[in-house]
Design a protein around this motif. Sequence first.
Motif, PDB file in Angstrom:
ATOM      1  N   LEU A 103      34.106  39.815  30.617  1.00 19.12           N
ATOM      2  CA  LEU A 103      35.255  39.608  31.491  1.00 19.12           C
ATOM      3  C   LEU A 103      35.814  40.947  31.961  1.00 19.12           C
ATOM      4  O   LEU A 103      35.385  42.006  31.519  1.00 19.12           O
ATOM      5  CB  LEU A 103      36.306  38.791  30.746  1.00 19.12           C
ATOM      6  CG  LEU A 103      35.816  37.435  30.235  1.00 19.12           C
ATOM      7  CD1 LEU A 103      36.830  36.801  29.307  1.00 19.12           C
ATOM      8  CD2 LEU A 103      35.473  36.513  31.397  1.00 19.12           C
ATOM      9  N   SER A 104      36.796  40.897  32.815  1.00 15.55           N
ATOM     10  CA  SER A 104      37.432  42.109  33.329  1.00 15.55           C
ATOM     11  C   SER A 104      38.272  42.756  32.229  1.00 15.55           C
ATOM     12  O   SER A 104      39.247  42.159  31.760  1.00 15.55           O
ATOM     13  CB  SER A 104      38.325  41.753  34.519  1.00 15.55           C
ATOM     14  OG  SER A 104      39.131  42.854  34.875  1.00 15.55           O
ATOM     15  N   LEU A 105      37.913  43.965  31.830  1.00 12.68           N
ATOM     16  CA  LEU A 105      38.631  44.652  30.757  1.00 12.68           C
ATOM     17  C   LEU A 105      40.116  44.825  31.057  1.00 12.68           C
ATOM     18  O   LEU A 105      40.945  44.514  30.201  1.00 12.68           O
ATOM     19  CB  LEU A 105      37.980  45.996  30.425  1.00 12.68           C
ATOM     20  CG  LEU A 105      38.686  46.813  29.339  1.00 12.68           C
ATOM     21  CD1 LEU A 105      38.747  46.058  28.012  1.00 12.68           C
ATOM     22  CD2 LEU A 105      37.999  48.161  29.159  1.00 12.68           C
ATOM     23  N   SER A 115      50.284  41.755  39.242  1.00 15.70           N
ATOM     24  CA  SER A 115      49.522  43.006  39.299  1.00 15.70           C
ATOM     25  C   SER A 115      48.015  42.773  39.334  1.00 15.70           C
ATOM     26  O   SER A 115      47.273  43.617  39.830  1.00 15.70           O
ATOM     27  CB  SER A 115      49.901  43.923  38.133  1.00 15.70           C
ATOM     28  OG  SER A 115      49.409  43.418  36.916  1.00 15.70           O
ATOM     29  N   CYS A 116      47.553  41.626  38.849  1.00 14.99           N
ATOM     30  CA  CYS A 116      46.115  41.309  38.916  1.00 14.99           C
ATOM     31  C   CYS A 116      45.615  41.296  40.356  1.00 14.99           C
ATOM     32  O   CYS A 116      44.442  41.577  40.617  1.00 14.99           O
ATOM     33  CB  CYS A 116      45.819  39.951  38.279  1.00 14.99           C
ATOM     34  SG  CYS A 116      45.947  39.924  36.497  1.00 14.99           S
ATOM     35  N   PHE A 117      46.507  41.006  41.291  1.00 23.49           N
ATOM     36  CA  PHE A 117      46.108  40.929  42.693  1.00 23.49           C
ATOM     37  C   PHE A 117      45.895  42.307  43.314  1.00 23.49           C
ATOM     38  O   PHE A 117      45.463  42.415  44.459  1.00 23.49           O
ATOM     39  CB  PHE A 117      47.119  40.090  43.486  1.00 23.49           C
ATOM     40  CG  PHE A 117      47.004  38.628  43.163  1.00 23.49           C
ATOM     41  CD1 PHE A 117      46.265  37.773  43.970  1.00 23.49           C
ATOM     42  CD2 PHE A 117      47.604  38.109  42.027  1.00 23.49           C
ATOM     43  CE1 PHE A 117      46.132  36.431  43.652  1.00 23.49           C
ATOM     44  CE2 PHE A 117      47.475  36.763  41.699  1.00 23.49           C
ATOM     45  CZ  PHE A 117      46.737  35.925  42.510  1.00 23.49           C
ATOM     46  N   GLY A 118      46.130  43.348  42.550  1.00 21.33           N
ATOM     47  CA  GLY A 118      45.824  44.708  42.975  1.00 21.33           C
ATOM     48  C   GLY A 118      44.577  45.242  42.290  1.00 21.33           C
ATOM     49  O   GLY A 118      44.260  46.424  42.401  1.00 21.33           O
ATOM     50  N   LYS A 154      39.515  40.142  43.035  1.00 12.88           N
ATOM     51  CA  LYS A 154      38.808  39.791  44.277  1.00 12.88           C
ATOM     52  C   LYS A 154      37.410  39.272  43.949  1.00 12.88           C
ATOM     53  O   LYS A 154      36.972  38.247  44.481  1.00 12.88           O
ATOM     54  CB  LYS A 154      38.692  40.995  45.213  1.00 12.88           C
ATOM     55  CG  LYS A 154      40.011  41.696  45.529  1.00 12.88           C
ATOM     56  CD  LYS A 154      40.958  40.820  46.315  1.00 12.88           C
ATOM     57  CE  LYS A 154      42.203  41.581  46.665  1.00 12.88           C
ATOM     58  NZ  LYS A 154      43.411  41.040  46.103  1.00 12.88           N
ATOM     59  N   GLU A 155      36.702  39.960  43.065  1.00  8.29           N
ATOM     60  CA  GLU A 155      35.356  39.561  42.669  1.00  8.29           C
ATOM     61  C   GLU A 155      35.360  38.219  41.943  1.00  8.29           C
ATOM     62  O   GLU A 155      34.531  37.349  42.216  1.00  8.29           O
ATOM     63  CB  GLU A 155      34.716  40.641  41.796  1.00  8.29           C
ATOM     64  CG  GLU A 155      33.428  40.237  41.108  1.00  8.29           C
ATOM     65  CD  GLU A 155      32.295  39.824  42.049  1.00  8.29           C
ATOM     66  OE1 GLU A 155      31.344  39.183  41.558  1.00  8.29           O
ATOM     67  OE2 GLU A 155      32.351  40.125  43.258  1.00  8.29           O
ATOM     68  N   LYS A 181      28.256  33.657  39.099  1.00  9.35           N
ATOM     69  CA  LYS A 181      28.890  34.402  38.003  1.00  9.35           C
ATOM     70  C   LYS A 181      29.467  35.697  38.552  1.00  9.35           C
ATOM     71  O   LYS A 181      28.803  36.400  39.325  1.00  9.35           O
ATOM     72  CB  LYS A 181      27.845  34.698  36.911  1.00  9.35           C
ATOM     73  CG  LYS A 181      28.420  35.359  35.702  1.00  9.35           C
ATOM     74  CD  LYS A 181      27.369  35.528  34.612  1.00  9.35           C
ATOM     75  CE  LYS A 181      28.012  36.205  33.412  1.00  9.35           C
ATOM     76  NZ  LYS A 181      27.128  36.271  32.271  1.00  9.35           N
ATOM     77  N   PRO A 182      30.714  36.043  38.168  1.00  7.02           N
ATOM     78  CA  PRO A 182      31.298  37.286  38.678  1.00  7.02           C
ATOM     79  C   PRO A 182      30.638  38.518  38.059  1.00  7.02           C
ATOM     80  O   PRO A 182      30.154  38.483  36.933  1.00  7.02           O
ATOM     81  CB  PRO A 182      32.767  37.194  38.261  1.00  7.02           C
ATOM     82  CG  PRO A 182      32.788  36.247  37.115  1.00  7.02           C
ATOM     83  CD  PRO A 182      31.635  35.301  37.307  1.00  7.02           C
ATOM     84  N   ALA A 183      30.631  39.599  38.828  1.00  9.69           N
ATOM     85  CA  ALA A 183      30.134  40.896  38.353  1.00  9.69           C
ATOM     86  C   ALA A 183      31.329  41.839  38.289  1.00  9.69           C
ATOM     87  O   ALA A 183      31.596  42.591  39.238  1.00  9.69           O
ATOM     88  CB  ALA A 183      29.054  41.419  39.281  1.00  9.69           C
ATOM     89  N   PHE A 184      32.065  41.781  37.186  1.00  9.43           N
ATOM     90  CA  PHE A 184      33.272  42.596  37.050  1.00  9.43           C
ATOM     91  C   PHE A 184      32.920  44.067  36.889  1.00  9.43           C
ATOM     92  O   PHE A 184      31.922  44.417  36.263  1.00  9.43           O
ATOM     93  CB  PHE A 184      34.111  42.107  35.863  1.00  9.43           C
ATOM     94  CG  PHE A 184      34.690  40.738  36.067  1.00  9.43           C
ATOM     95  CD1 PHE A 184      35.548  40.481  37.133  1.00  9.43           C
ATOM     96  CD2 PHE A 184      34.393  39.714  35.200  1.00  9.43           C
ATOM     97  CE1 PHE A 184      36.102  39.218  37.316  1.00  9.43           C
ATOM     98  CE2 PHE A 184      34.937  38.454  35.375  1.00  9.43           C
ATOM     99  CZ  PHE A 184      35.787  38.200  36.442  1.00  9.43           C
TER     100      PHE A 184
END
Length: 189
Positions: free
Chosen positions: A131-133, A164-167, A172-173, A183-186
């Motif tokens: 996931l996104s760190l 703040s996640c929207f920045g 976006k990914e 599958k997302p590529a974070f």
Amino acid sequence: MKDWGYMDVYKSDYITAEWETIARCRKPVIAAVAGYALGGGCEIAMMCDFILAADNAKFGQPEINLGILPGAGGTQRLPRFVGKSKAMEMVLTGRMMDAAEAERSGLVSRVIPAADLLDEAIKTAQKIAELSLPVVMMAKESVNRAFETTLNEGVRFERRLFHSCFGIEDQKEGMAAFVEKRKPAFKNR
């Protein structure tokens, strides 16, 4: 510890100096407990973000039997997990709870067969690592805030982190991947 005196533990800031590093870690920390987690072992497990327990795990704060009380947060964290009554009984009597009771009481998130515990803990860590760190760190900080403030202030804190996640590029990914059914590529930014 048997021969230590007050000044030995006070001047060295025994326990405080190193142990709280676990609780302050910004990345997720998973406890995988098999066998006994008593006293400091139980306190270390409670400093982690969540506990996976083997079906043979036992938890307790038996310090009372040694003429001391928990000193690494046992009297503070245990009630937050299991409630005042159960924590008070455990701290005052030294009674242990098994993995099934620990799960029912909210101390552990899941009970896993002992032979599968380490593999399951690693699989869980790998899932989080995909996931996104920055978002994982924000989510951890937000959940922890729930225990430090009022509901209203906690929701406000959560909302600001959500905004703040929207920045973050990973938002976006992640949302693009959802819409595109992939599958997302974070990239952790």
